[in-house]
Design an enzyme around this catalytic site. Structure first.
Site, mmCIF file in Angstrom:
data_model
loop_
_atom_site.group_PDB
_atom_site.id
_atom_site.type_symbol
_atom_site.label_atom_id
_atom_site.label_comp_id
_atom_site.label_asym_id
_atom_site.label_seq_id
_atom_site.Cartn_x
_atom_site.Cartn_y
_atom_site.Cartn_z
ATOM 1 N N CYS A 265 0.879 -1.187 0.000
ATOM 2 C CA CYS A 265 0.000 0.000 0.000
ATOM 3 C C CYS A 265 0.906 1.223 0.000
ATOM 4 O O CYS A 265 1.079 1.884 1.016
ATOM 5 C CB CYS A 265 -0.911 -0.005 1.215
ATOM 6 S SG CYS A 265 -1.792 -1.558 1.497
ATOM 7 N N ALA A 266 1.497 1.533 -1.153
ATOM 8 C CA ALA A 266 2.690 2.378 -1.185
ATOM 9 C C ALA A 266 2.443 3.879 -1.218
ATOM 10 O O ALA A 266 3.301 4.641 -0.770
ATOM 11 C CB ALA A 266 3.566 1.988 -2.384
ATOM 12 N N ALA A 267 1.336 4.346 -1.781
ATOM 13 C CA ALA A 267 1.143 5.790 -1.927
ATOM 14 C C ALA A 267 1.008 6.457 -0.560
ATOM 15 O O ALA A 267 0.483 5.855 0.378
ATOM 16 C CB ALA A 267 -0.087 6.072 -2.778
ATOM 17 N N PRO A 268 1.486 7.690 -0.414
ATOM 18 C CA PRO A 268 2.077 8.532 -1.462
ATOM 19 C C PRO A 268 3.554 8.304 -1.728
ATOM 20 O O PRO A 268 4.141 8.999 -2.534
ATOM 21 C CB PRO A 268 1.848 9.944 -0.927
ATOM 22 C CG PRO A 268 1.883 9.787 0.554
ATOM 23 C CD PRO A 268 1.276 8.446 0.843
ATOM 24 N N GLY A 269 4.195 7.338 -1.042
ATOM 25 C CA GLY A 269 5.554 6.964 -1.405
ATOM 26 C C GLY A 269 6.631 7.230 -0.380
ATOM 27 O O GLY A 269 7.807 6.971 -0.642
ATOM 28 N N GLY A 270 6.256 7.727 0.796
ATOM 29 C CA GLY A 270 7.269 8.058 1.802
ATOM 30 C C GLY A 270 8.102 6.871 2.241
ATOM 31 O O GLY A 270 9.337 6.941 2.310
ATOM 32 N N GLU B 284 -0.247 0.544 -5.574
ATOM 33 C CA GLU B 284 -1.297 1.460 -5.106
ATOM 34 C C GLU B 284 -2.496 1.333 -6.045
ATOM 35 O O GLU B 284 -2.381 1.623 -7.227
ATOM 36 C CB GLU B 284 -0.795 2.905 -5.073
ATOM 37 C CG GLU B 284 -1.854 3.909 -4.678
ATOM 38 C CD GLU B 284 -2.519 3.573 -3.350
ATOM 39 O OE1 GLU B 284 -3.760 3.459 -3.331
ATOM 40 O OE2 GLU B 284 -1.799 3.408 -2.346
ATOM 41 N N ASP C 80 -5.228 -4.760 -6.850
ATOM 42 C CA ASP C 80 -5.937 -4.897 -5.581
ATOM 43 C C ASP C 80 -4.999 -5.623 -4.619
ATOM 44 O O ASP C 80 -4.631 -6.781 -4.850
ATOM 45 C CB ASP C 80 -7.217 -5.697 -5.799
ATOM 46 C CG ASP C 80 -8.095 -5.757 -4.553
ATOM 47 O OD1 ASP C 80 -7.541 -5.730 -3.434
ATOM 48 O OD2 ASP C 80 -9.325 -5.834 -4.703
ATOM 49 N N CYS D 86 -0.980 4.038 11.477
ATOM 50 C CA CYS D 86 -0.774 5.264 12.259
ATOM 51 C C CYS D 86 -2.011 5.565 13.099
ATOM 52 O O CYS D 86 -2.471 6.703 13.166
ATOM 53 C CB CYS D 86 -0.380 6.431 11.372
ATOM 54 S SG CYS D 86 -1.472 6.725 9.984
#
Length: 434
Positions: free
Chosen positions: A236-241, A259, A290, A362
Site C-alpha cells: 500500500c505504497a502511496a504517497p511513497g514516503g 497502489e 488490488d 498510524c
C-alpha cells in the site's frame, strides 16, 4: 473566483462521497475522504496535486465497492487534499464554505478546529485501552503547534552544506548507530523544537534533497531490514514516503510499489520521480493491483513485504471538518480491521518461506493493530512473530512507546517534546510454504 469555487467544489464532491456497495454489507455506504490529516506522515506535503487530474476525477465520479487504495485514503497522512487542491486551483482556502473549513486563519496563522464528536469517541476508547497515557497523547494530538517534523536526506542527490545547516538550526541525527539495522546511507535528522524545515516543490527532471515526514513512520522501514538485491513489495505504497525510505537503505533486486487508486498511484509515481534517479527506476515497478489479490497473483515471490495498511488516522480524524461525516467514519471504523486482515493475509501468500513482513498503521486502535496481528498468527500456522524489542530499546531516547506490548510489536505514543506517532509496527516471518 466563482470559477475557482466551482472547480474546488467538484474536487470536494469526490472527497465526501458516500458510495453504495453491492458487496458485503459491512462495506455499505463507506465514505472516502482523501488525506485530511494536517501532519506529514508520509511527506505528502512535498508534492503538488495535479488540479486537472483531480477535477477530472471529481467530474466522472466512481461507483462500486471500496478498494484498498481508496480505503487507505481514510488514513490521510498528509496535508488536506482539499487544501492542496485549492492551492493547485489558485486559492488558499482549505475547503468551500459549504463543507466547513478544517482550518481558519487567525492572526496570520492557520488555526485548526477539533471535531468534538471524534474527540469524545477517542476519549472513551483510548482511556480504556491506554489508561493514564491517553491524557498525554491527547494533549499532543489536539495541539498541532507542538508537532515536530523529521528531515530524511536523499542519498541520490548531492546537497553540500545541508547537514551543517540542519545542525545550525538545532537538528540532530534521529537514530543512534547502535540499532540492529541502520545503513550508513540512511540519514535522518530531527529537532526537539516544533516546526518544519522548508518543503521543496516537485520539479520534473530534478531530484529533491530531502523528504519531510514524521520520524515514527521510518520505524517500519528499519524493522523490515531490506538488503541489497532482495525482492521487496510495498503493498500500500502511496504517497511513497516509505518507498523512498526503503531505497535510502538498500537497492532491492526488484522493488514492487503497489497502489490501487488511480490518483494516488500518480502521486506515488511523482514521489519516486522526485527522489530516485532514472537508472534505479528500472528496478522499480509501480502497479495498481488490488492488494488483497497480490498474494494469489504472485505467490511466494518476495523476500520482504511492507503492509503500511489503511487505518483510521487519529491525527486526521480529530480535525474532521464535517461532524456528520465524522460520525459515519466512526460507525464504519470497525470494518477497517477486516480489510487489514485481508491485506495481511495476501502479503503472507506473496512472501517466500524465510521472508519477513512488517505491518504498520498510524492509529492507536487496538482493533486495527495487535488484534489484526493476533488474528493472522492464529489463522496462519506458517507465520511466526519476530522480536523487534532491540530496535525499540535502541530508539527509546527519541520515541515514547506504550508499555506492555509483546516483543514482536511496538506502539509509538506522541508526547510533548517527542511528538512522533501514533505508529504501530509489528514484524512477522514466514517459516514454510503456504
Amino acid at each position: 473566483m466563482a470559477v475557482f469555487k466551482a472547480r474546488l467544489d467538484g474536487v470536494l464532491s469526490i472527497l465526501y462521497r458516500v458510495v453504495p456497495s453491492p458487496g458485503r454489507a459491512g462495506w455499505d455506504q463507506l465514505m472516502f475522504k482523501s488525506h485530511s490529516c494536517p501532519c506529514p506522515f508520509c511527506g505528502a506535503v512535498q508534492s503538488s496535486l495535479p488540479s486537472r487530474a483531480a477535477a477530472e476525477r471529481a467530474r466522472r465520479g466512481r461507483a462500486g465497492p471500496p478498494r484498498p487504495g481508496e480505503l487507505r485514503a481514510m488514513r490521510g497522512p498528509a496535508l488536506p487534499l482539499a487544501r492542496r487542491a485549492g492551492a493547485a486551483l489558485g486559492t488558499g482556502r482549505a475547503a468551500g464554505r459549504d463543507t466547513g473549513p478544517v482550518e481558519k486563519k487567525t492572526k496570520g496563522k492557520l488555526q485548526k478546529q477539533i471535531c468534538q464528536v471524534v474527540l469524545d469517541h477517542f476519549e472513551k476508547q483510548y482511556t480504556a485501552e491506554l489508561g493514564d497515557a491517553w491524557s498525554r497523547v491527547r494533549d499532543v494530538l489536539t495541539s498541532p503547534w507542538c508537532w515536530q517534523h523529521a528531515v530524511l536526506l536523499n542519498r541520490f542527490c548531492q546537497s553540500p552544506g545541508l547537514e551543517s545547516s540542519l545542525a545550525e538550526q538545532g537538528y540532530h541525527p534521529a537514530f543512534p548507530a547502535a540499532l540492529p539495522y541502520l545503513p550508513a546511507a540512511f540519514r535522518c535528522y530531527t529537532s526537539t523544537a516544533p516546526g518544519r524545515f522548508p518543503a521543496q516543490r516537485h520539479q520534473p527532471g530534478r531530484l529533491k534533497e530531502y523528504y519531510l515526514l514524521n520520524a515514527a513512520s521510518l520505524l517500519p522501514v528499519l524493522a523490515l531490514e531490506v538488503q541489497d538485491g532482495e525482492g521487496v513489495l510495498d503493498l500500500c505504497a502511496a504517497p511513497g514516503g516509505k518507498s523512498v525510505a526503503i531505497l535510502q537503505c538498500a537497492c532491492p533486486g526488484h522493488f514492487h510499489c503497489n497502489e490501487y487508486d488511480d490518483l494516488r498511484s500518480r502521486w506515488l509515481e511523482q514521489t519516486i520521480e522526485s527522489f530516485i534517479p532514472d537508472p534505479l527506476n528500472n528496478l522499480i515497478t509501480v502497479s495498481k493491483l488490488d492488494g488483497r489479490q497480490i498474494g494469489d497473483l504472485q505467490p511466494e515471490f518476495y523476500g520482504k513485504v511492507l503492509v503500511d495498511a489503511p487505518c483510521s488516522n487519529d491525527r486526521s480524524w480529530l480535525f474532521s471538518a464535517d461532524p456528520q461525516q465524522a460520525v459515519l467514519r466512526l460507525m464504519q471504523r470497525k470494518e477497517l480491521s477486516f480489510l487489514q486482515f485481508q491485506l495481511l493475509r495476501s502479503a503472507v501468500k506473496a512472501l517466500r518461506p524465510g521472508g519477513s513482513l512488517v505491518y504498520s498503521t498510524c492509529t492507536l486502535s487496538k482493533a486495527e493493530n495487535s488484534d489484526v496481528i493476533s488474528l493472522i498468527l492464529n489463522s496462519c500456522s506458517n507465520v511466526m512473530p519476530v522480536d523487534i524489542s532491540g530496535m525499540a530499546r535502541g530508539v527509546s531516547q527519541e520515541f515514547t512507546f506504550l508499555s506492555g506490548t509483546q516483543e514482536h510489536e511496538l506502539l509509538v505514543l506522541p508526547e510533548k517534546g517527542r511528538a512522533w506517532g501514533p505508529m504501530y509496527v509489528a514484524k512477522l516471518k514466514k517459516v514454510s510454504s503456504t
